[in-house]
Write a protein that holds these residues in place. Structure first.
Motif, PDB file in Angstrom:
ATOM      1  N   GLN A 528     -17.900  21.442  12.889  1.00 54.85           N
ATOM      2  CA  GLN A 528     -18.824  20.837  11.694  1.00 54.85           C
ATOM      3  C   GLN A 528     -19.493  20.854  10.976  1.00 54.85           C
ATOM      4  OE1 GLN A 528     -19.340  16.601  13.820  1.00 54.85           O
ATOM      5  NE2 GLN A 528     -16.933  16.353  12.613  1.00 54.85           N
ATOM      6  N   PRO A 624     -25.478  14.175  -6.680  1.00 53.96           N
ATOM      7  CA  PRO A 624     -24.159  14.545  -6.243  1.00 53.96           C
ATOM      8  C   PRO A 624     -23.920  14.163  -4.706  1.00 53.96           C
ATOM      9  CG  PRO A 624     -25.187  16.835  -7.091  1.00 53.96           C
ATOM     10  CD  PRO A 624     -26.689  15.222  -6.920  1.00 53.96           C
ATOM     11  N   THR A 625     -22.766  13.698  -4.178  1.00 56.27           N
ATOM     12  CA  THR A 625     -22.516  13.665  -2.837  1.00 56.27           C
ATOM     13  C   THR A 625     -21.154  13.907  -2.836  1.00 56.27           C
ATOM     14  OG1 THR A 625     -24.501  12.277  -3.184  1.00 56.27           O
ATOM     15  CG2 THR A 625     -22.714  12.521  -1.185  1.00 56.27           C
ATOM     16  N   SER A 626     -20.431  14.785  -1.481  1.00 56.84           N
ATOM     17  CA  SER A 626     -19.070  14.771  -1.411  1.00 56.84           C
ATOM     18  C   SER A 626     -18.895  13.333  -0.869  1.00 56.84           C
ATOM     19  CB  SER A 626     -18.503  16.140  -1.047  1.00 56.84           C
ATOM     20  OG  SER A 626     -17.566  15.941  -0.051  1.00 56.84           O
ATOM     21  N   PHE A 627     -18.462  12.634  -1.427  1.00 61.23           N
ATOM     22  CA  PHE A 627     -17.215  11.937  -0.394  1.00 61.23           C
ATOM     23  C   PHE A 627     -15.884  11.555   0.089  1.00 61.23           C
ATOM     24  CE2 PHE A 627     -15.871   7.275  -1.305  1.00 61.23           C
ATOM     25  CZ  PHE A 627     -16.342   6.454  -0.132  1.00 61.23           C
ATOM     26  N   ARG A 628     -15.217  11.912   0.644  1.00 61.36           N
ATOM     27  CA  ARG A 628     -14.033  11.986   0.835  1.00 61.36           C
ATOM     28  C   ARG A 628     -13.190  13.264  -0.281  1.00 61.36           C
ATOM     29  NH1 ARG A 628     -10.691   8.140  -0.315  1.00 61.36           N
ATOM     30  NH2 ARG A 628     -11.613   7.074  -1.415  1.00 61.36           N
ATOM     31  N   GLN A 630     -14.552  14.784  -2.627  1.00 56.10           N
ATOM     32  CA  GLN A 630     -15.068  13.942  -4.008  1.00 56.10           C
ATOM     33  C   GLN A 630     -15.901  14.250  -4.392  1.00 56.10           C
ATOM     34  OE1 GLN A 630     -11.636  11.525  -6.404  1.00 56.10           O
ATOM     35  NE2 GLN A 630     -11.198  11.024  -3.994  1.00 56.10           N
ATOM     36  N   THR A 631     -16.693  15.155  -5.151  1.00 59.07           N
ATOM     37  CA  THR A 631     -17.505  14.952  -5.961  1.00 59.07           C
ATOM     38  C   THR A 631     -18.492  13.117  -6.410  1.00 59.07           C
ATOM     39  OG1 THR A 631     -18.116  16.923  -7.001  1.00 59.07           O
ATOM     40  CG2 THR A 631     -19.861  15.534  -7.362  1.00 59.07           C
ATOM     41  N   SER A 632     -19.490  13.218  -6.001  1.00 59.45           N
ATOM     42  CA  SER A 632     -19.547  11.061  -6.043  1.00 59.45           C
ATOM     43  C   SER A 632     -20.960  11.623  -7.020  1.00 59.45           C
ATOM     44  CB  SER A 632     -19.402  10.044  -4.993  1.00 59.45           C
ATOM     45  OG  SER A 632     -18.107  10.848  -4.444  1.00 59.45           O
ATOM     46  N   PHE A 633     -21.437  10.781  -7.453  1.00 59.37           N
ATOM     47  CA  PHE A 633     -22.854  10.661  -8.116  1.00 59.37           C
ATOM     48  C   PHE A 633     -23.305   9.013  -7.392  1.00 59.37           C
ATOM     49  CE2 PHE A 633     -21.373  13.172 -12.026  1.00 59.37           C
ATOM     50  CZ  PHE A 633     -21.514  13.797 -11.689  1.00 59.37           C
ATOM     51  N   THR A 634     -24.657   9.261  -7.240  1.00 61.12           N
ATOM     52  CA  THR A 634     -25.202   8.347  -6.656  1.00 61.12           C
ATOM     53  C   THR A 634     -26.965   7.853  -7.168  1.00 61.12           C
ATOM     54  OG1 THR A 634     -26.011   9.223  -4.529  1.00 61.12           O
ATOM     55  CG2 THR A 634     -23.851   7.881  -4.270  1.00 61.12           C
TER      56      THR A 634
ATOM     57  N   ILE B  29     -28.764  15.562 -10.687  1.00 63.36           N
ATOM     58  CA  ILE B  29     -27.784  15.233 -11.763  1.00 63.36           C
ATOM     59  C   ILE B  29     -28.873  14.781 -12.862  1.00 63.36           C
ATOM     60  CG2 ILE B  29     -25.698  15.025 -13.005  1.00 63.36           C
ATOM     61  CD1 ILE B  29     -25.234  16.773 -11.081  1.00 63.36           C
ATOM     62  N   ALA B  42     -16.114  11.167 -11.164  1.00 60.97           N
ATOM     63  CA  ALA B  42     -17.662  11.468  -9.909  1.00 60.97           C
ATOM     64  C   ALA B  42     -18.166   9.971 -10.282  1.00 60.97           C
ATOM     65  CB  ALA B  42     -18.186  12.899  -9.784  1.00 60.97           C
ATOM     66  N   SER B  45     -16.485   7.888  -8.251  1.00 56.76           N
ATOM     67  CA  SER B  45     -16.194   7.913  -6.845  1.00 56.76           C
ATOM     68  C   SER B  45     -17.042   7.630  -6.103  1.00 56.76           C
ATOM     69  CB  SER B  45     -15.817   9.566  -6.510  1.00 56.76           C
ATOM     70  OG  SER B  45     -15.853   9.437  -5.225  1.00 56.76           O
ATOM     71  N   GLY B  46     -18.376   7.909  -7.360  1.00 57.43           N
ATOM     72  CA  GLY B  46     -19.801   6.861  -6.656  1.00 57.43           C
ATOM     73  C   GLY B  46     -19.642   5.690  -6.536  1.00 57.43           C
ATOM     74  N   LEU B  49     -18.396   5.356  -3.375  1.00 59.10           N
ATOM     75  CA  LEU B  49     -19.190   5.024  -2.051  1.00 59.10           C
ATOM     76  C   LEU B  49     -20.464   4.055  -2.715  1.00 59.10           C
ATOM     77  CD1 LEU B  49     -20.426   6.866   0.131  1.00 59.10           C
ATOM     78  CD2 LEU B  49     -21.195   8.461  -1.961  1.00 59.10           C
ATOM     79  N   ASN B  50     -20.407   3.887  -3.423  1.00 63.97           N
ATOM     80  CA  ASN B  50     -21.770   2.507  -3.578  1.00 63.97           C
ATOM     81  C   ASN B  50     -21.693   1.295  -2.494  1.00 63.97           C
ATOM     82  OD1 ASN B  50     -25.154   3.258  -4.705  1.00 63.97           O
ATOM     83  ND2 ASN B  50     -23.598   4.518  -5.869  1.00 63.97           N
ATOM     84  N   GLY B 224     -15.478   8.062   3.909  1.00 66.00           N
ATOM     85  CA  GLY B 224     -15.893   9.215   4.462  1.00 66.00           C
ATOM     86  C   GLY B 224     -16.441   9.586   6.269  1.00 66.00           C
ATOM     87  N   HIS B 230     -21.408   7.292   4.913  1.00 62.04           N
ATOM     88  CA  HIS B 230     -20.318   7.107   4.679  1.00 62.04           C
ATOM     89  C   HIS B 230     -18.863   6.330   5.203  1.00 62.04           C
ATOM     90  CE1 HIS B 230     -21.371  11.130   1.036  1.00 62.04           C
ATOM     91  NE2 HIS B 230     -21.863   9.502   1.233  1.00 62.04           N
TER      92      HIS B 230
END
Lengths: 957, 425
Positions: A528, A624-628, A630-634, B29, B42, B45-46, B49-50, B224, B230
């Motif tokens: 991993q 930017p985070t990889s979640f499953r 996919q790029t994800s913004f938190t 970003i 994205a 997707s965020g 995730l949240n 995830g 995740h």
């Protein structure tokens, strides 16, 4: 607005480089000196007659000069025939001049006897000035540390700084090789930003405070990349009153390092070798002097070899050196090796132009074990045993050593590389106008690999972590000084300049877990993998103007202002302005002052400097985070478009004098710093989405104190000279305004930061403890530091020096001992209590142990499982013998050499701690990155810095 | 020479004039970038995730308070609550649950706002439908579990505010999903709206929505594998390595599963590892979620049946309610013997309420829904048996210290509601 700064900067540079208004020196007039002679001689101290190394001897009104060797001799060739004046100068000695008549082909001997000077008012200083200045002209304190003349064989510059000047605190947090030190000048000026002073090397700004630390590795200091043998002197300015011209990064002070220059004449080689042994002195109790660590500590050998050559001709001088260091750590499996190369070349293509090209490369590789509260830390698992991560044997059990040794399969290799380049052009087209342009490039590169092999005790699957980090700074600064004699007694020097610094940082960390099996692997072999990459770019530009008025060479008034813009400021912030005003008065030059009273300078300075926020603090950002996949913004950072730098204003009042025929030198400074717009972490309402905190300019802090440096010559005779030095520093910090921010340790009216916890009110009573919760104990920074030093000049050129340091008034959170009391075999400082009531036999208030009536409330509170971490607040006062050294010339001449010296140096041979310090070592207070963070706070579980004895031989040929 | 110096000046001018003090930084970003349509995927997707992180934290603290599991160990980096299950404002408890759940709500609503402002096709966009749907679920999470509502640093308001916002987002999500030809999203929105309408007392609307949800419908929250934040947190902390912090010990589901073998509340034990990290807690680990990526229901047709059953009970049709409840058990077989599960028996409304409350707990076990149910039933004084919550100080998550300290409209002396059934001191 930021472009305005640049437009002005550009204009300034173009003016300074353009021909209009200035008179260029004629080209091609350099003398050919067909008829020349030679001047040579020896420079010695006037009283002791000892040879003086590193003195500059030069022919006035020419480019001819030389540095004295370690035997005090010099030789200047190609001196034009006729009458010449030859001058000699050396830090700490008054200047000397002699006139001689040179005849063609002949050698004239001029010997100089230089008188020691406690206060060299005409010595040239640079740091904090627009250009060069005489010491008498500056109104703020400035400490010069003459490195080239130091007897001590220090392995790093940080060691030489330790206890070397008032107001300077240098803390090494553990025994590991490769660890850098936290340096604080006048305490902390910021509670959220870095407090490490700004460092310049020959005018080039250092790229970063420290190398990266990660993966339980140690943070190395870029200062340690500089070979002490290459350094001539350091200049230290400690606060905003002096550092205004450095702008938005300089509130914590500035250290400037000057490396050695070449001299005229034939090549002169110097070879030095240091051979050292290091070991960790007992730092625990009688029962556990080294906390059971003996099997993993050792007497470690180290060696360093340094070879340098210097020389030059009429318009060309050079100093080239190379250094090789190989050192084992006092903890098993730790070692470091380092090599460095330096080349300093000075060229004078014309009479009016001088160009210096200084370059350095260093390579530092080291392997360390983790320390602190870490699964794989040997120390942690040893002192916490049996409640540890590797089997749970007690220290007295036969399997204990084997269990701990399982941790040693881990490897942690770090390689730091450093490139530093500075090109400085000094152009002096007329006597009145002097200009200087410096281009600087500094790059820190780190490669790191941490491997937990397959089957490792704390992670049987194994893992690999690699890190690639670099930080580089490109800087350009330019300054022009124009000096005008308004009247016979009034002179004014106007200076204008600018600085542009671009800093870039890049980091990539790869982690992999799950190795395929035993053997050596790469990250690609792991099951991993993950990677993270970060980067930042910061641009800062500043313009400054300064004017110095000189009345009768004894009254000086300097005014100046710097205007800064930076990419880290918020969009709505604009520019920051830092003004300064200082005055110097040489009262001893007044007619009413009798000569026998000595020399006295009175000083006053008031100025501002700043501390800028970090690259992303002002802007609203998302992660930017990889979640499953996919790029994800938190949400990441809330952002603050009005964000600006912290602004520290400082008042300095002081005097400097020498009395009783230079036997007593005193330097006194009172300072008062106010940091307004202090950057604090202001909590954000979670309902607004980002949560966490945002840096905001809302706080105000104050630091006050004084610094007293004295040097007394107790004995001064040809056979014996004995000097005694005393440095006293005080520092009181206070938070004036928290801007509504609630914090446990940062509280208005308290020091920054305060040590806070539960105080035991009836310490010495034989009763259950009475507790005052959340009490304020005191500051985390020492309130007073006393340094004592002495030097002895003995017959036959023997010199002995010693230096000790005491710090007190501060407190600490003793995290490590609390862990031992709660979860380990018992705290170190509680062994006396365990002899009465063994650890594990007291459950807390209400216990009925038969020996309880002999157990103090303090011990009941701290020493057993019922202890709370907030009770472990201890006084941190300590004293240490930092160094003792002796140097002597070899009594026999080595063939082919001109002189040779042997030196014996010892560090950290003795310490004293407060009786109530129930703990490890008071200097093992740590943070992962001690250089960047607020110092003070916690004593953590590190093995303290070792004692070292170094034997050294230096030969010149 | 004069010429060369002039050239030097011009060169310097040219060199520096090209510079400025702005920096285009890599890494985090910058906010403006999210307005670009290329970033919208994205953003959504965020939002998901949240919501995952909010559900995880609310599930961790709320499910214990609702007696869906018993804490068996400490979990780094979350401090152990001094009174597990009591939802004290002290320590990290509400800070973790409050912060993450509110971030989920804000991120979802901000994403909807951004998409609405920057997409011409918002009304027909599948991405917009998804963002709206998750904004509904995030508000439902808050409305069901938080004691009070705080919107964008407002004063404390009734939690109904969140439920009403959820209803609004679900309604719009349904419309946009239908326009975007996304029937699954449209049905999920309808099912979600049914659940919040039940809470707000719009029983007619809830019944209509629930009736339109196929019984085999599921809309799930996906997790995830890495990093830890995740993952399906309940599953992750159930595992032997590293935490073993979750046990079914002393819950209703411990005995119920031993008795019935109902696969919906499956748990097991390991003779080699008999206890959780706390040695006084037997380690009975849940098996509803078997992988760290095991999804969690957000809406389902089976929940819709339970909604209809509860509405029937409210209407006095207790037999219809029992039939609906039992219809969910039909077709399920016991893990112990492969026999069909026993049906609930009820002879009156109170017993029917008991059957509904038990079945709803079983069906929605460990889905962050139970705490809201318990609180709702206590507040409404509904009949029937459920878990004994008289030892719980509160049945909702109070406003966190982090909000009380930073929010200018609130203060640390803000009173927290107390469970009216609480009999402790």
């Amino acid at each position: 607005m930021k472009r305005v700064v640049f437009a002005t900067f550009v204009l300034l540079l173009s003016v300074s480089a353009s021909p209009s208004g200035v008179h260029a020196a004629p080209i091609g007039i350099e003398a050919t000196h067909d008829q020349t002679g030679v001047v040579e001689g020896t420079v010695t101290a006037a009283v002791t007659a000892q040879p003086l190394a590193g003195a500059q001897v030069y022919v006035l009104d020419s480019d001819l000069g030389a540095l004295t060797g370690s035997d005090g001799t010099y030789r200047i060739e190609n001196v034009p025939v006729g009458e010449v004046t030859v001058a000699a100068q050396l830090l700490g000695f008054g200047p000397a001049e002699q006139t001689a008549t040179i005849s063609e082909g002949e050698t004239v001997t001029l010997n100089f006897e230089m008188a020691e000077e406690a206060l060299a008012l005409d010595a040239i200083v640079v740091t904090g000035q627009a250009g060069q200045a005489r010491r008498r002209e500056i109104g703020h304190s400035l400490t010069q540390i003459n490195v080239s003349d130091a007897v001590e064989r220090a392995s790093t510059l940080e060691q030489l700084l330790q206890g070397g000047a008032p107001g300077v605190r240098v803390s090494f947090t553990d025994a590991s090789v490769g660890s850098g030190a936290a340096i604080r000048l006048r305490g902390n000026v910021s509670v959220t930003q870095g407090n490490q002073p700004l460092v310049y090397i020959d005018g080039v700004r250092q790229a970063a405070d420290g190398y990266r630390s990660g993966g339980n590795t140690k943070q190395a200091s870029p200062l340690d990349d500089i070979n002490p043998a290459d350094v001539e002197r350091m200049e230290v300015i400690k606060g905003a009153a002096a550092s205004t011209l450095y702008g938005s990064e300089a509130a914590a002070g500035v250290i400037q390092i000057f490396t050695r220059r070449g001299g005229d004449g034939d090549p002169q080689f110097t070879y030095e070798t240091d051979q050292s042994v290091s070991w960790v002195r007992a730092w625990g109790s009688d029962e556990r002097p080294r906390m059971n660590m003996d099997p993993w500590l050792r007497t470690a050998h180290g060696q360093r070899h340094n070879l340098s050559v210097q020389g030059g001709a009429e318009r060309f001088r050079y100093h080239v050196s190379g250094s090789l260091t190989d050192r084992d750590g006092a903890q098993v499996d730790e070692f470091e090796n380092r090599y460095s190369l330096r080349s300093n070349v000075s060229v004078n293509p014309t009479e009016s132009l001088a160009v210096d090209v200084n370059s350095m490369f260093s390579h530092h590789a080291f392997e360390t074990q983790p320390s602190g509260n870490a699964l794989a830390s040997i120390f942690f698992n040893v002192y916490r045993a049996p409640n540890n991560f590797v089997g749970g044997a007690r220290a007295e059990d036969p399997e204990f050593v084997d269990q701990i040794n399982l941790l040693r399969a881990r490897s942690s290799e770090t390689t730091n590389q450093r490139q530093n380049l500075g090109i400085t052009a000094n152009w002096t087209p007329t006597d009145a106008l002097a200009t200087r342009v410096t281009f600087g490039y500094d790059r820190l590169q780190q490669d790191q690999m941490v491997v937990l092999p397959f089957g490792y005790v704390t992670n049987p699957d194994g893992s690999i972590t690699t890190a690639d980090w670099h930080n580089e700074a490109v800087s350009v600064d330019a300054v022009a000084n124009y000096e005008v004699g308004v009247t016979e007694s009034l002179r004014t020097t106007f200076s204008a300049g600018g600085e542009l610094v671009q800093r870039q940082e890049h980091s990539m960390v790869g982690s992999g877990s799950g190795l395929p099996g035993p053997g050596r692997h790469t990250l690609s072999s792991t099951a991993q993998q993950s990677v993270s990459q970060t980067g930042l770019l910061i641009r800062t530009g500043g313009l400054f103007v300064q004017n110095m008025l000189d009345f009768s060479d004894r009254y000086f008034i300097t005014t100046g202002v710097r205007v800064d813009g930076s990419s880290v400021f918020g969009d709505d912030f604009g520019l920051e302005v830092y003004p300064k005003l200082s005055t110097s008065y040489i009262i001893s030059d007044e007619a009413f002052w009798p000569d026998h009273w000595g020399v006295l300078q009175l000083r006053a300075a008031y100025g501002f400097a700043g501390r800028a926020p970090d690259a992303f603090d002002a802007v609203r950002t998302w992660t930017p985070t990889s979640f499953r996949d996919q790029t994800s913004f938190t949400p990441s950072n809330v952002g603050n478009p009005e964000l600006g730098p912290e602004r520290t204003g400082e008042l300095e009042l002081g005097f400097e004098g020498s009395f009783l025929d230079e036997r007593i030198g005193i330097d006194f400074t009172y300072y008062r710093q106010n940091s307004t717009d202090a950057l604090l972490n202001v909590g954000q309402s979670p309902s607004l989405g980002f949560g966490g905190s945002q840096i905001v300019n809302v706080g105000e802090l104050r630091n006050t104190g004084f610094e007293l440096g004295t040097n007394v010559t107790l004995v001064r005779s040809p056979d014996l000279a004995w000097d005694l030095g005393l440095n006293v520093t005080t520092n009181q910090s206070e938070i004036l305004d928290m801007g509504g921010v609630v914090s446990y340790t940062l509280v208005e009216g308290q020091p920054a930061p305060a040590i806070r916890g539960h105080r035991i009110l009836n310490k010495d009573e034989f009763a259950d403890p009475e507790i005052e919760r959340d009490a304020f104990f005191g500051p985390a920074e020492p309130t007073h530091i006393i340094g004592l030093s002495t030097s002895l000049n003995l017959p036959y050129g023997v010199m002995v020096t010693a230096r000790g340091e005491y710090m007190g008034g501060h407190y600490v959170n003793e995290f490590a001992s609390n862990l031992l009391a709660q979860r380990g075999p018992g705290a170190l400082g509680c062994d006396h209590a365990y002899r009465i009531v063994p650890h594990g036999e007291y459950s807390g208030p209400g216990d009925t142990h038969p020996n309880l009536d002999q157990l103090r409330a303090y011990d009941r509170a701290l020493c057993y499982e019922s202890s709370q971490s907030a009770m472990w607040r201890l006084p941190q006062d300590f004293a240490r013998l930092r160094e003792i050294s002796a140097r002597a010339p070899l009594p026999v001449t080595i063939p082919g050499t001109s002189d040779a010296f042997v030196t014996l140096s010892a560090r950290n041979l003795a310490r004293w701690v407060n009786h109530d310090f129930y703990s490890h070592d008071p200097e093992t207070q740590g943070a992962a990155n001690p250089m960047g963070s607020l110092t003070g706070g916690s004593v953590t579980d590190h093995v303290p810095a070792p004692a070292t004895i170094t034997a050294s031989l230096r030969v010149t040929f | 020479m004069r010429r060369s110096r002039r050239l030097l000046g011009i060169l310097t001018l040219a060199l520096l004039a090209g510079c400025d003090l702005t920096a285009d930084n890599p890494g985090p970003i910058q906010d403006d970038f999210l307005d670009d349509p290329g970033a919208h995927s994205a953003i959504v997707s965020g939002i998901e995730l949240n919501l995952v992180q909010g559900v995880n934290m609310v599930g961790f603290f709320g499910s214990e308070a609702a007696k869906e599991y018993t804490q068996g160990g400490r979990i780094h980096p979350i401090k152990l609550p001094p009174n597990p299950g009591q939802l004290d404002r002290d320590e990290d408890l509400p800070n973790n649950a409050w912060n993450t759940a509110h971030q989920a709500r804000w991120v979802a609503e901000d994403g909807v706002r951004r998409l609405r402002q920057t997409r011409d096709d918002f009304a027909t966009s599948p991405l917009a439908a998804r963002a709206l749907l998750y904004a509904g679920y995030a508000n439902r999470l808050l409305g069901e579990n938080m004691c009070e509502a705080v919107i964008d640093e407002s004063d404390a308001q009734s939690r109904v505010v969140h439920l009403e916002r959820a209803e609004g987002y679900f309604s719009e999500a349904r419309e946009v999903a239908m326009a975007a030809d996304e029937p699954v999203l449209a049905t999920a929105a309808q099912a979600g709206r049914a659940s919040v309408r039940l809470f707000t007392g719009d029983l007619v609307g809830a019944d209509q929505d629930a009736a339109g949800v196929p019984r085999d419908f599921q809309f799930q929250l996906e997790f995830g594998a890495n990093p830890e934040s995740h993952r399906n947190f309940i599953q992750f902390i159930s595992n032997n390595n590293p935490y073993r912090a979750h046990s079914v010990y002393e819950t209703y589901y411990e005995g119920y599963y031993q008795e019935t073998g109902d696969p919906r509340v499956r748990w097991d034990q390991d003779p080699d590892v008999p206890t959780a990290e706390f040695e006084w807690v037997p380690w009975y680990f849940q098996l509803k979620y078997t992988e760290v990526t095991s999804p969690m229901n957000l809406s389902s047709g089976r929940e819709a049946v339970l909604i209809q059953a509860e509405i029937a009970l409210e209407a006095g049709s207790w037999q219809e309610a029992v039939d609906l409840v039992n219809s969910l058990r039909e077709g399920l077989v016991s893990d112990h013997d492969g026999e069909p599960l026993p049906l609930w028996e009820a002879d009156n409304a109170e017993e029917a309420w008991t059957a509904l409350k038990r079945e709803r707990g079983i069906e929605l076990w460990l889905e962050t829904r139970r705490l809201g149910d318990l609180w709702r039933w206590v507040e409404d004084s509904t009949p029937g048996e459920m878990e004994d919550v008289s030892d719980r100080i509160r049945l909702c998550i109070p406003i966190a210290d982090s909000e009380l300290q930073a929010n200018p409209n609130l203060s640390l002396d803000h009173p927290d509601p107390v469970n009216p059934l609480y009999t402790g001191s």
